[in-house]
Write a protein that holds these residues in place. Structure first.
Motif, short mmCIF file in Angstrom:
data_model
loop_
_atom_site.label_atom_id
_atom_site.label_comp_id
_atom_site.label_asym_id
_atom_site.label_seq_id
_atom_site.Cartn_x
_atom_site.Cartn_y
_atom_site.Cartn_z
N LEU A 22 26.55 42.37 37.30
CA LEU A 22 27.50 43.15 38.07
C LEU A 22 26.86 44.42 38.61
N GLU A 110 38.12 39.95 50.20
CA GLU A 110 37.97 39.67 48.78
C GLU A 110 39.21 40.09 48.01
N ALA A 162 36.14 43.85 37.93
CA ALA A 162 35.54 42.62 38.47
C ALA A 162 34.42 42.93 39.44
N ASN A 163 34.25 44.23 39.80
CA ASN A 163 33.18 44.68 40.67
C ASN A 163 33.12 43.89 41.99
N PRO A 164 34.18 43.95 42.77
CA PRO A 164 34.19 43.17 44.02
C PRO A 164 33.09 43.60 44.98
N ARG A 167 30.09 41.53 44.28
CA ARG A 167 30.21 40.15 44.71
C ARG A 167 29.96 40.02 46.21
N ASN A 170 26.24 40.68 46.82
CA ASN A 170 25.51 39.56 46.25
C ASN A 170 25.61 38.33 47.15
N ARG A 171 26.83 38.06 47.63
CA ARG A 171 27.03 36.88 48.47
C ARG A 171 26.25 36.99 49.78
#
Length: 724
Positions: A22, A110, A162-164, A167, A170-171
């Motif tokens: 994360l 998101e 959740a650390n959007p 994400r 990263n994506r």
């Protein structure tokens, strides 16, 4: 396309892959979480970029709040938090260098998907997110959270934890980098060839047999040389060698019998004497008790459970014998003692009556800002929502026929409103319903109408119908099976004696003495300060304490210390050796390196001494039997030996009729002759194999990016010095 081309040119970056933990990325106000890397209070650095203690604490606390990490040890959380921050720096630096960012709309896409289970209006039938509506929803939720609404705080914190931001970054990063993992027709042709089976004859010299016959030994210098040749696997970092004895805090046979005797005493009347006050109290048997709740409260370690269970629910009980006894029991019957897990139970059928198994309900939902109500644009406060619900209840009780009309026109549950507020049937233990709603539905009689609060707001609930079954109330006297104070004292005495006698003794002396005390004894060599597992101590949650002691500057080799576990168990730790930064721990590496060095020496010796190409003569000379097999490169399996990729590779490249030299395999040293090359299938269409290779390439990139970046970077970890 220009950006993608730029990425592909940086091929030295692209063979790296991902195990991204994360991390937080800041984009505008929605991403505002404070400065990440600017604090001078450094805990370490990555490629010259500092990591400060505040960032570490933030990452640690975020992980510790994750429900899935509740049982994680201190060192597990520490390693995850540190790796997270290292990854943050590396990826952020790469993204900045490549000029890649994430826009605000991606963030709210998101968010829309995350919150769609709460507010279905955030996405359409095709799963597309309504960005503007999501912005409004998140803003309202955040406002309610800041205002102190507990439900809003909890749900918004889940989103943040959740650390959007990670994400998204990263994506984007993975998509761009892995898109460089392409494949060509040449790659497809190679895979096609690699799938062909090659028939071979071979002999194999077993490593163990050869080492014993020829006395092959491995020196410390050879171990050290191997470690230096493999710097990615072996680092000259601070480590310790430990021995430790564990006395588990478990109940003794005497403790177990005492618990059983106590429970059995409740099966008959008894007289309890108060020696201090000189009075006696006659206690009925459990079966004859009039007030089961009071009886359980007095003698059980758990509270009386007023729940009524059905016979169908007895099926979920883990004890087969208990299931059958419960099914055939009548009111007043006592069953047990019976053991379930680590608890002894004495169970009485306290009451039997008809209960509501499920109820058909309708409701009118009045939500408020920050609640989980699905209506859009709700601004009323909780107090206003409750006042409105109470007012509507008064109207409905005066004229029940108005319920359906109000459900259609007032309710914040738009779905139920379409059917006059009808929710359908809810079971007594059904998931997916607010607990307060479900409990009201299955405890009130048909026709009841009342206001019930939940995380969704205030419900005006009407019980439309009920289905009843026979319910059984179980009064249970429970006793936890655990070590008594006497047993814990004995464990403490054994551990203390071991620790005192081990002072100034060798590690072997400590181990032998611990075994005489019937302790569970283990060694752990090459342990780093934040190691996440010490063999044999899982569940004790004492690994971090032991390693904190071992790495303390005042703790010297030969030192001994004791640690008490939460269940009264004892651990006695002995520090065998201590290695400072820059020193290789050869003793620790020997267990995993010795066989590899020995096998390499054997392979080199056999290669130099056996150069003839005839397998029969080699087999006779080496005292082994020639064998046959069929093997391919894609899955190089030899029956009886397992995977042998080196053999598969040689068989692929060796011409038919040719014999190889010595091959260092997994099970031994092989000499191979290809007797028949496998037929390679014609490829009318290479696209299928090409896609398969491409998938493998992209998977490789994704799985090794961060480890490769870490290996290529100057990472300074000062946690040992800063986190005492």
């Amino acid at each position: 396309m220009a950006l993608l081309g730029d990425i592909r040119k940086r091929s030295w970056l692209l063979i790296l892959g991902i195990g991204l933990p994360l991390f937080a990325f800041i984009v505008g106000d929605a991403f505002s979480q404070g400065s990440i890397f600017g604090d001078p209070n450094e805990l370490g650095s990555v490629a010259g970029t500092p990591i400060n203690i505040q960032d570490y604490n933030l990452a640690y606390n975020r992980l510790s709040k994750n429900p899935q990490m509740q049982e994680a040890s201190e060192n597990v959380l520490s390693e995850m938090a540190w790796n997270q921050l290292v990854s943050e720096v590396l990826v952020t630096n790469q993204m900045e260098e490549l000029g890649i960012g994430v826009d605000e709309n991606k963030y709210f896409e998101e968010a829309g998907r995350f919150y769609s289970s709460v507010n279905p209006n955030l996405t359409d039938a095709n799963g597309r997110v309504n960005i503007e509506l999501t912005k409004q929803f998140v803003s309202e939720l955040k406002t309610a959270a800041l205002a102190g609404n507990p439900q809003a705080q909890n749900f918004y914190e889940q989103w943040e934890n959740a650390n959007p931001q990670f994400r998204l970054l990263n994506r984007t990063y993975l998509g761009l980098v892995s898109s460089g993992g392409l494949a060509t027709d040449v790659d497809a042709a190679f895979m096609n060839k690699a799938n062909a089976n090659n028939d071979i004859e071979y002999i194999v010299v077993n490593y163990e047999d050869y080492a014993q016959k020829n006395k092959i030994e491995v020196t410390d210098d050879e171990i050290l040389g191997y470690m230096k040749d493999h710097p990615k696997n072996f680092k000259a970092e601070p480590s310790v060698n430990l021995a430790y004895a564990y006395f588990p805090g478990v109940a003794s046979e005497q403790d177990n019998n005492k618990i059983l005797n106590e429970l059995n005493s409740y099966l008959a009347p008894q007289v309890i004497k108060d020696e201090v006050n000189g009075i006696s109290d006659t206690i009925r048997s459990f079966a004859q008790a009039v007030n089961d709740s009071a009886y359980v409260s007095r003698f059980s370690e758990s509270q009386f459970d007023p729940t009524y269970y059905t016979k169908a629910q007895f099926e979920s009980f883990p004890d087969e014998g208990l299931k059958e006894k419960l099914k055939n029991a009548n009111k007043g019957d006592v069953i047990g003692p019976t053991k379930i897990g680590s608890v002894y139970n004495l169970i009485k059928i306290s009451d039997v009556k008809a209960i509501t198994d499920s109820a058909k309900t309708s409701h009118i939902l009045i939500g408020y800002a920050g609640s989980e109500a699905r209506g859009a644009g709700i601004t009323r406060t909780p107090q206003e929502a409750q006042a409105m619900a109470d007012s509507l209840l008064t109207v409905i009780k005066a004229d029940p026929s108005k319920f359906n009309e109000l459900a259609r026109t007032v309710s914040d549950d738009a779905v139920a409103a379409q059917s006059n507020g009808d929710i359908g049937w809810v079971g007594r233990f059904q998931q997916g319903f607010a607990g307060s709603y479900r409990d009201f539905a299955v405890t009130e009689p048909k026709g009841t109408i009342d206001v019930v609060p939940s995380q969704f707001g205030f419900h005006i609930i009407r019980i439309d119908d009920v289905k009843q079954v026979t319910g059984y109330q179980l009064a249970t006297i429970q006793k936890q099976i655990k070590a008594s104070e006497e047993t814990q004292e004995n464990l403490f005495s054994s551990a203390n004696n071991l620790a005192l006698n081990a002072q100034d003794q060798s590690a072997n002396d400590f181990i032998n003495a611990a075994r005489q005390e019937n302790a569970e004894v283990n060694n752990a060599d090459g342990v780093t300060r934040f190691a996440t597992n010490l063999v044999g101590l899982g569940g004790t949650r004492k690994e971090a304490d032991i390693l904190r002691w071992a790495f303390n500057d005042d703790t010297k080799p030969g030192a001994v210390s004791t640690f008490e576990t939460l269940d009264g168990g004892q651990i006695v730790a002995y520090l065998s050796n201590k290695y400072e930064d820059g020193k290789y721990n050869i003793a620790a590496a020997r267990t995993q390196v010795e066989a590899k060095v020995r096998n390499r020496k054997i392979a080199q010796k056999l290669a130099s001494e056996n150069t003839e190409a005839d397998l029969n003569s080699l087999a006779s000379k080496l005292g082994v039997t020639k064998q046959t097999a069929s093997i391919n490169y894609s899955r190089p399996m030899i029956e009886g030996a397992g995977l042998e990729p080196n053999v598969g590779g040689v068989a692929l490249g060796l011409a038919e009729g040719k014999t190889s030299g010595a091959i260092q395999g997994n099970a031994g040293v092989y000499f191979v002759k290809v007797t028949k090359k496998g037929a390679v299938a014609e490829m009318d269409d290479a696209s299928v194999l090409r896609r398969s290779v491409q998938t493998q390439n992209r998977s490789l990139i994704q799985n090794s990016l961060i480890p490769s970046l870490v290996d290529a970077s100057d990472v300074k970890d000062n946690r040992i010095k800063k986190l005492k």
